[in-house]
Design an enzyme around this catalytic site. Structure first.
Site, PDB file in Angstrom:
ATOM      1  N   SER A 165      91.112 -58.057  29.586  1.00 24.94           N
ATOM      2  CA  SER A 165      90.094 -56.883  29.032  1.00 24.94           C
ATOM      3  C   SER A 165      89.677 -56.665  29.938  1.00 24.94           C
ATOM      4  O   SER A 165      90.417 -55.964  30.712  1.00 24.94           O
ATOM      5  CB  SER A 165      88.985 -58.447  28.183  1.00 24.94           C
ATOM      6  OG  SER A 165      87.855 -57.386  27.836  1.00 24.94           O
ATOM      7  N   ASP A 334      94.224 -54.692  18.622  1.00 21.55           N
ATOM      8  CA  ASP A 334      93.069 -54.704  19.625  1.00 21.55           C
ATOM      9  C   ASP A 334      92.521 -53.108  19.085  1.00 21.55           C
ATOM     10  O   ASP A 334      92.879 -52.201  19.204  1.00 21.55           O
ATOM     11  CB  ASP A 334      93.829 -54.348  20.904  1.00 21.55           C
ATOM     12  CG  ASP A 334      92.381 -55.011  22.078  1.00 21.55           C
ATOM     13  OD1 ASP A 334      91.519 -54.948  21.597  1.00 21.55           O
ATOM     14  OD2 ASP A 334      93.022 -55.536  23.015  1.00 21.55           O
ATOM     15  N   HIS A 367      91.861 -58.432  20.039  1.00 22.91           N
ATOM     16  CA  HIS A 367      91.288 -58.323  21.561  1.00 22.91           C
ATOM     17  C   HIS A 367      91.562 -60.311  21.748  1.00 22.91           C
ATOM     18  O   HIS A 367      91.905 -60.532  22.720  1.00 22.91           O
ATOM     19  CB  HIS A 367      89.949 -57.522  21.769  1.00 22.91           C
ATOM     20  CG  HIS A 367      90.252 -57.614  23.088  1.00 22.91           C
ATOM     21  ND1 HIS A 367      90.733 -57.119  23.890  1.00 22.91           N
ATOM     22  CD2 HIS A 367      88.995 -57.811  23.883  1.00 22.91           C
ATOM     23  CE1 HIS A 367      90.974 -56.820  24.929  1.00 22.91           C
ATOM     24  NE2 HIS A 367      89.525 -57.849  24.963  1.00 22.91           N
TER      25      HIS A 367
END
Length: 402
Positions: A165, A334, A367
């Site tokens: 991330s 995601d 995610h």
């Protein structure tokens, strides 16, 4: 009273800036007293070549594995949600980051609220929290401060840097700022720039906090904290971390609470109640000043500026010249860092002639898959981390059938 878990860990602390060696932030401000909180897992080998530096994500901490019940100077923010390591499923003997082979280091970002010097820390000169006076922080500042930590640990060259991330953005910074200090780069569900969509979502979170009347420009310590702004910011971000189908599934078990009443609107659906619960839970464990600085570093992410190059061709040529190998993970569901962002990164790597592997993970968890599904990542991580343990020629013979 039950005994503590066998895999108990403790934060360690390293002073990375002193009056003799001050730290200059990208914004131009200097500090001569900076401490980083960090944890390590596994053992550093004799020649110090088996170290992996792990960057945490937006609201993460140095506590990546094991059980840690308390961290000093966290002002009550080290809640039960923090006790278990955020990458517990990936770090340990025989796991993706095998502690029988590697020495893993994870540090709380400078400006953080989990033991590293940040806005909530006391300024020794005034005896009060830095608050709004704490400098603006860039991703390059995070990377350069952690390079100082490596210096203190006596580690000249890392086996790998890994970041999921927002932490993945820092792997690109490390590769371009300290190319000679790393061999393998692993970017997970991340990217190479701040997209318009990301910018809008992150800016909304900043606005939510800034517009809370208790924020007071960051000078709220000693009084009410901007809880509503923080809760709203977390709700905005949470819907990008978790796939919407998963939010619906999780919310089915929630019951709308009688107290879920805003000034006029009364919460009337379990999805609303679930999201409100996530927001309320978050404000107990995170500092608003730290949150806006991490959002700011994401909004102002400029790897070209940080590396002092003119274009992306020059940026990725640094990796080619250093002989880096990249492993890039995409998650097909995601909504935070879309797969197109990793595809763009890989295109630039290939155009620059940088060795790379691109893996797309098929998941229904969005995610957050990188936190929850080790089986989807471990084979590829273990395969890539094996590279560099022996010579490149031996790795190619073992893994490519040469």
């Amino acid at each position: 009273m039950s005994a503590p878990p066998s895999n108990t860990t403790q934060a360690q602390f390293a002073r990375v800036a002193t009056p003799e060696n001050p730290f200059r932030f990208t914004c131009g401000m200097e500090m001569d007293d900076l401490t980083l909180a960090y944890e390590t897992y596994g053992s550093l080998n004799a020649d110090k070549t088996n170290a992996i530096l792990l960057f945490h994500a937006l609201s993460g901490s140095q506590h990546a594995a094991g059980y840690c019940s308390t961290v000093p100077n966290t002002n009550g923010r080290w809640t039960d949600d923090c006790h278990r390591g955020w990458w517990e499923l990936f770090i340990g003997p025989g796991k993706a980051l095998d502690t029988d082979k590697f020495f893993i280091i994870c540090a709380n970002f400078v400006g953080g609220c989990y033991g590293s010097t940040g806005p909530a820390s006391l300024d020794a000169k005034t005896g009060k929290p830095y608050a709004s006076k704490f400098p603006q922080v860039s991703t390059a500042d995070v990377v350069r401060s952690q390079a100082r930590l490596l210096d203190l640990l006596g580690i000249d060259k890392l086996h790998a840097v890994i970041g999921p991330s927002v932490g993945g953005l820092m792997t690109l910074n490390f590769a371009s700022l300290f190319p000679e200090r790393v061999r393998l780069i692993v970017s997970i569900a991340s990217g190479m720039r701040t997209t318009v969509l990301s910018r809008l979502g992150v800016f909304e979170q900043v606005m939510a906090i800034e517009n809370d009347p208790h924020f007071k420009g960051g000078n709220y310590y000693g009084g009410p904290e901007p809880e509503y702004g923080m809760a709203l910011a977390r709700m905005i971000s949470h819907k990008t971390f978790v796939h919407l189908d998963a939010i619906e599934r999780r919310a089915r078990g929630d019951v709308v609470q009688a107290g879920d009443q805003l000034s006029w609107y009364k919460v009337g659906h379990n999805v609303e109640s679930y999201m409100l619960h996530q927001g309320k839970k978050f404000v107990k464990r995170f500092d608003a000043n730290t949150y806006v600085r991490i959002c700011d570093m994401w909004l102002r992410y400029e790897p070209l500026r940080d590396a002092n190059v003119e274009n992306h061709g020059e940026l990725f040529a640094i990796s080619r010249q250093a002989g880096h190998h990249w492993l890039v993970f995409s998650i097909d569901s995601d909504f935070c860092f879309y797969p197109e962002e990793q595809a763009e990164l890989v295109r630039w790597l290939e155009q620059a002639g940088v060795s790379n592997m691109h893996i797309t993970v098929h998941s229904e968890k969005g995610h957050d898959s990188f936190l929850l599904e080790p089986a989807l990542y471990t084979p590829h991580l273990a395969y890539t981390l094996k590279r560099g343990v022996t010579t490149d020629a031996a790795w190619e013979e073992d893994n490519l059938g040469l």
